[in-house]
Every structure is written in C-alpha cells, then in structure tokens.
Scaffold this motif. Structure first.
Motif, PDB file in Angstrom:
ATOM      1  N   VAL A 214      43.745 118.256 -54.618  1.00 46.30           N
ATOM      2  CA  VAL A 214      44.745 118.323 -55.688  1.00 46.30           C
ATOM      3  C   VAL A 214      44.398 117.205 -56.655  1.00 46.30           C
ATOM      4  N   GLN A 215      44.043 117.608 -57.868  1.00 46.99           N
ATOM      5  CA  GLN A 215      43.654 116.634 -58.881  1.00 46.99           C
ATOM      6  C   GLN A 215      44.852 116.367 -59.788  1.00 46.99           C
ATOM      7  N   VAL A 216      45.175 115.092 -59.930  1.00 45.17           N
ATOM      8  CA  VAL A 216      46.300 114.705 -60.784  1.00 45.17           C
ATOM      9  C   VAL A 216      45.850 113.521 -61.635  1.00 45.17           C
ATOM     10  N   LYS A 217      46.073 113.624 -62.934  1.00 39.51           N
ATOM     11  CA  LYS A 217      45.733 112.534 -63.853  1.00 39.51           C
ATOM     12  C   LYS A 217      44.338 111.964 -63.605  1.00 39.51           C
ATOM     13  N   GLY A 218      43.371 112.864 -63.492  1.00 37.53           N
ATOM     14  CA  GLY A 218      41.976 112.419 -63.432  1.00 37.53           C
ATOM     15  C   GLY A 218      41.486 111.898 -62.108  1.00 37.53           C
ATOM     16  N   ARG A 219      42.309 112.069 -61.053  1.00 32.45           N
ATOM     17  CA  ARG A 219      41.868 111.631 -59.716  1.00 32.45           C
ATOM     18  C   ARG A 219      42.219 112.680 -58.673  1.00 32.45           C
ATOM     19  N   PHE A 220      41.504 112.655 -57.541  1.00 32.70           N
ATOM     20  CA  PHE A 220      41.912 113.499 -56.416  1.00 32.70           C
ATOM     21  C   PHE A 220      43.056 112.772 -55.698  1.00 32.70           C
ATOM     22  N   ALA A 221      44.278 113.309 -55.823  1.00 30.95           N
ATOM     23  CA  ALA A 221      45.419 112.689 -55.168  1.00 30.95           C
ATOM     24  C   ALA A 221      45.513 113.172 -53.724  1.00 30.95           C
ATOM     25  N   LEU A 222      44.840 114.261 -53.431  1.00 22.27           N
ATOM     26  CA  LEU A 222      44.841 114.832 -52.075  1.00 22.27           C
ATOM     27  C   LEU A 222      43.491 115.520 -51.886  1.00 22.27           C
ATOM     28  N   HIS A 223      42.913 115.373 -50.700  1.00 18.50           N
ATOM     29  CA  HIS A 223      41.629 116.028 -50.424  1.00 18.50           C
ATOM     30  C   HIS A 223      41.579 116.266 -48.920  1.00 18.50           C
ATOM     31  N   LEU A 224      41.778 117.525 -48.525  1.00 19.03           N
ATOM     32  CA  LEU A 224      41.929 117.851 -47.107  1.00 19.03           C
ATOM     33  C   LEU A 224      41.057 119.042 -46.734  1.00 19.03           C
ATOM     34  N   THR A 225      40.722 119.120 -45.449  1.00 17.80           N
ATOM     35  CA  THR A 225      40.052 120.337 -44.985  1.00 17.80           C
ATOM     36  C   THR A 225      41.104 121.447 -44.902  1.00 17.80           C
ATOM     37  N   ARG A 226      40.654 122.661 -45.052  1.00 19.20           N
ATOM     38  CA  ARG A 226      41.560 123.807 -45.111  1.00 19.20           C
ATOM     39  C   ARG A 226      42.426 123.939 -43.862  1.00 19.20           C
ATOM     40  N   GLU A 227      41.835 123.626 -42.697  1.00 26.51           N
ATOM     41  CA  GLU A 227      42.613 123.829 -41.465  1.00 26.51           C
ATOM     42  C   GLU A 227      43.785 122.849 -41.349  1.00 26.51           C
ATOM     43  N   LYS A 228      43.763 121.797 -42.159  1.00 30.32           N
ATOM     44  CA  LYS A 228      44.894 120.847 -42.117  1.00 30.32           C
ATOM     45  C   LYS A 228      46.059 121.324 -42.986  1.00 30.32           C
ATOM     46  N   ILE A 229      45.860 122.476 -43.643  1.00 26.72           N
ATOM     47  CA  ILE A 229      46.885 122.944 -44.583  1.00 26.72           C
ATOM     48  C   ILE A 229      47.585 124.186 -44.058  1.00 26.72           C
ATOM     49  N   ASP A 230      48.902 124.154 -44.133  1.00 28.18           N
ATOM     50  CA  ASP A 230      49.707 125.314 -43.779  1.00 28.18           C
ATOM     51  C   ASP A 230      50.081 126.014 -45.091  1.00 28.18           C
ATOM     52  N   PRO A 231      49.559 127.232 -45.315  1.00 31.40           N
ATOM     53  CA  PRO A 231      49.842 127.902 -46.591  1.00 31.40           C
ATOM     54  C   PRO A 231      51.336 128.037 -46.872  1.00 31.40           C
ATOM     55  N   ALA A 232      52.132 128.134 -45.798  1.00 29.15           N
ATOM     56  CA  ALA A 232      53.582 128.321 -45.975  1.00 29.15           C
ATOM     57  C   ALA A 232      54.233 127.106 -46.621  1.00 29.15           C
TER      58      ALA A 232
END
Ligand code: ATP
Length: 246
Positions: A214-232
């Motif tokens: 997730v890029q916010v104001k010119g930086r990656f504010a979040l950078h995760l592998t897909r399996e760490k994310i719950d689409p819900a």
C-alpha cells in the motif's frame, strides 16, 4: 564471461533503493525500497496521488528519479538501455499508440521496433488475443477508450516481455475485456513472468499477487506477502493504513 548482449547477472528482476522523485515542491516518491524475484507478482494499492504511476514510469525508464536507484532485469533504469526495454512491457495511462495508424499498423510498428520476426502475423495474433482482429484495419483514433486499452494490452505483450508494468490495466475495460485480461495475467503467472500492477480494485488486485504493497504519500506504508492478508478484512486494513499516514 558474459556475452555483450546477455543481461547483467542479477538476483532480482526489480530492485529499488531509496527512490525519490520530486516535481518542484511536490515529493511524488519519498524513498521506495523493494525487491522482486523473477516470477513474482506484486500489487500496489494506494490513494490518488500516492506516486504509483510515478514509480512505474521510473521503473519503465519513462521518467528519471531525483535520487536513489532502480534496476530492472539487471539494468540501471536511468541508462534507458534498449536491452532492458526489450524485456519489459508497459500498460499505463498513455496508450503509446498512434491515432492515425490502424490497430494492425501500430502493432506491426512495435513488432518491428523490437526486431521481431513476422511482425504482421504477430500483430494479428496479438489483436486476436484482445478480440479486436475484426477492427484491425481501423485507425486507433476512431476507437473507444476500452478498445484503445485493449490494443495497448496487445502492444505491451507483443514482444513477450519477461517483466510487466501494469498501471491500472483494467481502466476502461468492459466486463468481457476484463475477463480476457484476467486470463492473460493468469497465463503470465504460470509462465513465471514478473508482474508489478497498480489497481484500485481490491478483488482483482489480491487475486493473483504474491505480495501486496500500500503506497501512501510516496512511500510503501504496508508491504506484506499475500498469505498474510485476509481479503475479507483487507479494505479496513487499507483504510487504516492510509489514515495513519495522514
Ligand atoms: P492515481 O491513483 O490518481 O493514478 P498515482 O498514485 O498514480 O495516482 P502519481 O500520478 O504518480 O500518483 O502522482 C503523484 C504526485 O506527483 C501527484 O501529486 C501528482 O500531481 C504529481 N505529479 C505526477 N506527475 C507530475 C508531473 N509530470 N509534473 C508535476 N507533478 C506531477
């Protein structure tokens, strides 16, 4: 010893270090650091103005960084090396198509630019891939926005690039064309192409990727592998992440 034409030896398909881009007083990128291995698919989400297009433009050698460095396929992006360009495909807000040329002529032009054999046949096949072969003799200037996007997709893939930069590739596509693009992206994934995509579409963005930023104001504010994310719950995570940077 490596031959003159072989790409530089590299661990990563894409690598950036402290990438900064300023437009006058605007800091579009404020230090972006990440790496992608060959075959990885990274989706970047982010609000309008976060610098996503700027990042992709620099990686595709379409713009120069103010500071920091980036390598793509082992090449320094500031060198605009034609051997790097042959390895990348770009779908962006700009179509890079000539309005006065037909769809077929545009694609033949690009096939020749890349020095490909049988440019006419490749162009036809690429247009068939986006279901526009019946309109191949019409000028691109007469096409609808979605049709132009389809030709752009064909153009970006005609030279079989190993690295794809896709900046909101679904923009303007109808449901059917979106499904076509989706199946093309799935194919790229099985072929172990490296793909960097920006999108505002959470569902599509999460579907195929291996990693999410997730890029916010010119930086990656979040950078995760897909399996760490719950689409819900991703939408809430996204909103919280963007809010925190404000
Ligand atoms: P969107 O989601 O709306 O496509 P984005 O994340 O792709 O946004 P960018 O287009 O990279 O954002 O823009 C980042 C910032 O840089 C914005 O503030 C924009 O106004 C600025 N910017 C981009 N290109 C230029 C330019 N050529 N000249 C001046 N400012 C620019």
């Amino acid at each position: 010893m490596a031959q003159a034409d072989s790409p530089p030896a590299t661990e990563f398909a894409i690598e950036t270090k402290g990438l900064v881009k300023q437009f006058g007083l605007i800091e579009a990128l404020r230090g972006i650091d990440f790496e992608m291995r060959t075959g990885e698919f990274l989706t970047i989400f982010g609000p309008n103005g976060a610098g996503k297009t700027t990042l992709l433009s620099i990686l595709a050698s379409l713009a120069q960084p103010t500071a920091g460095s980036a390598r793509v396929a082992g090449y320094d992006v500031t060198d605009s090396d034609p051997r790097m360009r042959r390895q990348i495909g770009v779908i962006s807000h700009a179509s890079f198509l000539y309005a006065d040329l037909t769809a077929q002529e545009n694609l033949v032009f690009y096939a020749r630019l890349y020095g490909l054999d049988q440019p006419e046949e490749l162009a036809l096949r690429a247009l068939e891939g986006v279901e526009l072969s019946l309109r191949r003799h019409d000028k691109v200037g007469t096409f609808s926005r979605g049709m132009i996007q389809r030709v752009s997709i064909a153009r970006a893939m005609i030279h079989n690039p190993s690295i794809l930069f896709l900046d909101e590739p679904y923009t303007g596509l109808d449901q059917h064309a979106s499904l076509l693009l989706e199946s093309q992206l799935k194919k790229l994934k099985t072929e172990k192409r490296t793909v960097l995509m920006t999108t505002h579409d959470f569902g599509r963005g999460l579907e195929m990727c291996d990693r999410v930023a997730v890029q916010v104001k010119g930086r990656f504010a979040l950078h995760l592998t897909r399996e760490k994310i719950d689409p819900a719950t991703f939408e809430q995570l996204y909103i919280d992440t963007v809010e925190q940077v404000k």
